[in-house]
Structures are given as structure tokens and as C-alpha cells.
Design a protein around this motif. Structure first.
Motif, PDB file in Angstrom:
ATOM      1  N   UNK A  79       0.700  -1.377  -0.037  1.00 25.58           N
ATOM      2  CA  UNK A  79      -0.128   0.341   0.007  1.00 25.58           C
ATOM      3  C   UNK A  79       0.893   1.195   0.174  1.00 25.58           C
ATOM      4  N   UNK A  80       0.143   2.246  -0.249  1.00 32.32           N
ATOM      5  CA  UNK A  80       0.794   3.500  -0.212  1.00 32.32           C
ATOM      6  C   UNK A  80       0.815   4.474  -1.540  1.00 32.32           C
ATOM      7  N   UNK A  81       1.632   5.625  -1.542  1.00 32.14           N
ATOM      8  CA  UNK A  81       1.869   6.798  -3.240  1.00 32.14           C
ATOM      9  C   UNK A  81       2.717   5.427  -3.892  1.00 32.14           C
ATOM     10  N   UNK A  82       1.887   5.055  -5.155  1.00 33.09           N
ATOM     11  CA  UNK A  82       2.950   5.602  -6.717  1.00 33.09           C
ATOM     12  C   UNK A  82       3.910   6.326  -6.861  1.00 33.09           C
ATOM     13  N   UNK A  83       4.126   7.648  -6.325  1.00 34.36           N
ATOM     14  CA  UNK A  83       4.783   8.082  -6.392  1.00 34.36           C
ATOM     15  C   UNK A  83       6.717   8.112  -5.482  1.00 34.36           C
ATOM     16  N   UNK A  84       6.237   7.127  -4.410  1.00 36.66           N
ATOM     17  CA  UNK A  84       7.120   6.699  -3.404  1.00 36.66           C
ATOM     18  C   UNK A  84       7.615   5.372  -3.525  1.00 36.66           C
ATOM     19  N   UNK A  85       9.026   6.254  -3.675  1.00 34.39           N
ATOM     20  CA  UNK A  85       9.886   4.776  -3.358  1.00 34.39           C
ATOM     21  C   UNK A  85       9.834   4.067  -2.375  1.00 34.39           C
ATOM     22  N   UNK A  86       8.937   4.126  -2.027  1.00 32.93           N
ATOM     23  CA  UNK A  86       8.800   2.705  -0.561  1.00 32.93           C
ATOM     24  C   UNK A  86       7.085   2.617  -0.662  1.00 32.93           C
TER      25      UNK A  86
ATOM     26  N   UNK B 293      15.256  -1.570  -5.293  1.00 33.33           N
ATOM     27  CA  UNK B 293      14.003  -1.977  -5.150  1.00 33.33           C
ATOM     28  C   UNK B 293      12.915  -1.315  -6.401  1.00 33.33           C
ATOM     29  N   UNK B 294      12.250  -0.892  -6.237  1.00 30.50           N
ATOM     30  CA  UNK B 294      11.532   0.510  -7.510  1.00 30.50           C
ATOM     31  C   UNK B 294      12.330   0.131  -8.360  1.00 30.50           C
ATOM     32  N   UNK B 295      12.724  -0.831  -9.600  1.00 30.80           N
ATOM     33  CA  UNK B 295      13.412  -0.747 -10.373  1.00 30.80           C
ATOM     34  C   UNK B 295      12.720  -1.100 -11.252  1.00 30.80           C
ATOM     35  N   UNK B 296      13.482  -1.700 -11.974  1.00 30.51           N
ATOM     36  CA  UNK B 296      12.517  -2.294 -13.728  1.00 30.51           C
ATOM     37  C   UNK B 296      12.009  -4.072 -13.287  1.00 30.51           C
ATOM     38  N   UNK B 297      13.670  -4.108 -12.805  1.00 29.60           N
ATOM     39  CA  UNK B 297      14.167  -6.028 -12.467  1.00 29.60           C
ATOM     40  C   UNK B 297      13.413  -5.995 -12.042  1.00 29.60           C
ATOM     41  N   UNK B 298      13.223  -5.241 -10.667  1.00 31.55           N
ATOM     42  CA  UNK B 298      12.568  -5.588  -9.785  1.00 31.55           C
ATOM     43  C   UNK B 298      11.424  -4.096  -8.791  1.00 31.55           C
ATOM     44  N   UNK B 299       9.649  -3.771  -9.657  1.00 30.27           N
ATOM     45  CA  UNK B 299       9.270  -3.402  -9.706  1.00 30.27           C
ATOM     46  C   UNK B 299       9.257  -2.966  -7.813  1.00 30.27           C
ATOM     47  N   UNK B 300       8.874  -4.068  -7.077  1.00 31.27           N
ATOM     48  CA  UNK B 300       8.738  -4.473  -5.728  1.00 31.27           C
ATOM     49  C   UNK B 300       8.962  -3.013  -4.728  1.00 31.27           C
ATOM     50  N   UNK B 301       8.413  -2.180  -4.066  1.00 28.52           N
ATOM     51  CA  UNK B 301       8.688  -1.413  -3.182  1.00 28.52           C
ATOM     52  C   UNK B 301       8.180  -1.812  -1.573  1.00 28.52           C
ATOM     53  N   UNK B 302       9.552  -2.421  -1.017  1.00 26.85           N
ATOM     54  CA  UNK B 302       9.223  -2.096   0.393  1.00 26.85           C
ATOM     55  C   UNK B 302       8.341  -0.707   1.482  1.00 26.85           C
ATOM     56  N   UNK B 303       8.523  -1.301   2.493  1.00 22.85           N
ATOM     57  CA  UNK B 303       7.668  -1.021   3.260  1.00 22.85           C
ATOM     58  C   UNK B 303       9.283  -0.739   4.017  1.00 22.85           C
ATOM     59  N   UNK B 304       9.511   0.486   4.162  1.00 17.62           N
ATOM     60  CA  UNK B 304      10.963   0.450   5.812  1.00 17.62           C
ATOM     61  C   UNK B 304      11.405   1.465   6.138  1.00 17.62           C
ATOM     62  N   UNK B 305      11.959   1.219   7.287  1.00 19.94           N
ATOM     63  CA  UNK B 305      12.248   2.309   8.331  1.00 19.94           C
ATOM     64  C   UNK B 305      13.826   2.676   8.438  1.00 19.94           C
ATOM     65  N   UNK B 306      14.012   3.988   8.293  1.00 16.59           N
ATOM     66  CA  UNK B 306      15.984   3.878   8.018  1.00 16.59           C
ATOM     67  C   UNK B 306      15.836   5.009   9.470  1.00 16.59           C
ATOM     68  N   UNK B 307      16.698   4.602  10.391  1.00 13.41           N
ATOM     69  CA  UNK B 307      16.952   5.370  11.873  1.00 13.41           C
ATOM     70  C   UNK B 307      18.789   5.341  11.626  1.00 13.41           C
ATOM     71  N   UNK B 308      18.794   7.010  12.130  1.00 13.09           N
ATOM     72  CA  UNK B 308      20.336   7.215  13.013  1.00 13.09           C
ATOM     73  C   UNK B 308      19.900   7.010  14.695  1.00 13.09           C
ATOM     74  N   UNK B 309      21.549   6.700  14.061  1.00 19.83           N
ATOM     75  CA  UNK B 309      22.381   5.262  15.420  1.00 19.83           C
ATOM     76  C   UNK B 309      23.390   6.201  15.446  1.00 19.83           C
ATOM     77  N   UNK B 310      23.826   5.604  16.893  1.00 22.65           N
ATOM     78  CA  UNK B 310      25.018   6.643  17.316  1.00 22.65           C
ATOM     79  C   UNK B 310      26.200   6.188  17.136  1.00 22.65           C
TER      80      UNK B 310
END
Length: 183
Positions: free
Chosen positions: A42-49, A141-158
Motif C-alpha cells: 500500500x502507498x503512494x505510486x510516486x513514493x520509493x517505498x 528496489x522499485x526498478x524495472x527488474x524488481x518493481x517491489x517497493x518495500x515498507x521500510x524504516x531508516x533510523x539514524x543511530x549513534x
């Protein structure tokens, strides 16, 4: 533009497209797609995830522990020489994941969720290089070869387990119970 025309355009843009055993749901039929027998993103078609992913009970889940970059040069004098920058490390991790999935009869198209930890890069003002990670993700991801756009969390850590590690990635995978991975 009147409201009915907006709805028609939105429905056209957000229609479901099937990829293997996966689908991307439109905004108009999210409730119906939750009852689907396919993994639905689920999500926006314009989002990478994707903003969320529904995984039916008929699918198995495979969880990958946090993975760090492969060693490039044991004699390297700097982090970049030993492991690379954030983008290079992320590419190395995703390549490792790709190989591990292949040995299990799966692929990156089966990945539904990524949890990513990005540590400060001393060569980038001691801040996490999120763009390096985003650029690496875009190669897999989100490419011609692999159109899947995963759900994702990106976290900055120390920090991560070693000061050489600038990124660590965990992955969640879903595959059909009768998939070749079970044979």
C-alpha cells in the motif's frame, strides 16, 4: 475539474498491478485488498517505498538479522578502504541478501520490509549519509527488474558494532507456503 473526473483519474493512476504473488493496492480498494490471498503493498505510486504491506496467512515469513557490509580490503587504512562509504556498504549488504535469498529459492522481490540503521560517517561531517543509503536502495528496489517497493524504516543511530560499519540492514521476507523454497 469536477470531482467525478478526479476520482476517475485517481482510480486509473492507483489501479492494482500484479507482480508475481504480490500486488499494489489502489486507494479505492484497500479494504478488499486486505482480504486478498496475495502480499499487497500500500502507498503512494510516486513514493520509493510502501507505507504498509499486508501478508496473508498462506505465506511464510523469513526474518534476516541485522547484516553489515562485507570486508573489501583487510589491509585498508580507512573505513572507506576496508568497507566503503554508506552507499558502498549498503550495496554490499543488499548483494549478500540477494545471494542468501537465492540459495533459499527466493529473490529480492520477496522482501516486504527493511529496517535500516545508519551511523554517522566521519567523512560526511559526522552525520548519517541517508542519501547514500537511498541511492543504494534505488539500485535494488522499485526498478524495472524488481518493481517491489518495500515498507521500510531508516533510523539514524549513534554507532554500530564496529566504527567501520556505517549501515546495518534487517530484512523481512514473505513467500507462499507452496513456494519452491519449501521443496
Amino acid at each position: 475539474m469536477n470531482t467525478p473526473m478526479k476520482s476517475i483519474i485517481a482510480a486509473s493512476v492507483l489501479s492494482i498491478s500484479l507482480i508475481g504473488g504480490f500486488s499494489f493496492a489502489s486507494a479505492d480498494n484497500e479494504q478488499a485488498e486486505l482480504k486478498s490471498d496475495k502480499v499487497t503493498f500500500f502507498g503512494s505510486p510516486t513514493s520509493a517505498i510502501s507505507s504498509s504491506v499486508a501478508i496473508p496467512q498462506s505465506y511464510n515469513r523469513l526474518l534476516f538479522s541485522g547484516t553489515v557490509a562485507p570486508l573489501l580490503n583487510k589491509d585498508g587504512k580507512t573505513t572507506y578502504e576496508r568497507y566503503g562509504n554508506t552507499e558502498k556498504q549498503a550495496i554490499g549488504i543488499l548483494e549478500k541478501l540477494k545471494v542468501d535469498l537465492k540459495t533459499k529459492g527466493l529473490s529480492l522481490a520477496d522482501v516486504t520490509y527493511l529496517r535500516v540503521y545508519v551511523a554517522p560517517d566521519p567523512n560526511e561531517g559526522n552525520t548519517p549519509d541517508y542519501q547514500g543509503w537511498f541511492d543504494a536502495y534505488a539500485l535494488f528496489f522499485n526498478t524495472k527488474e524488481n518493481p517491489v517497493k518495500t515498507a521500510r524504516s531508516t533510523v539514524g543511530v549513534e554507532s554500530l558494532a564496529s566504527p567501520d560499519f556505517l549501515i546495518e540492514i534487517e530484512a523481512e521476507v514473505a513467500f507462499k507456503n507452496n513456494s519452491k523454497a519449501n521443496k
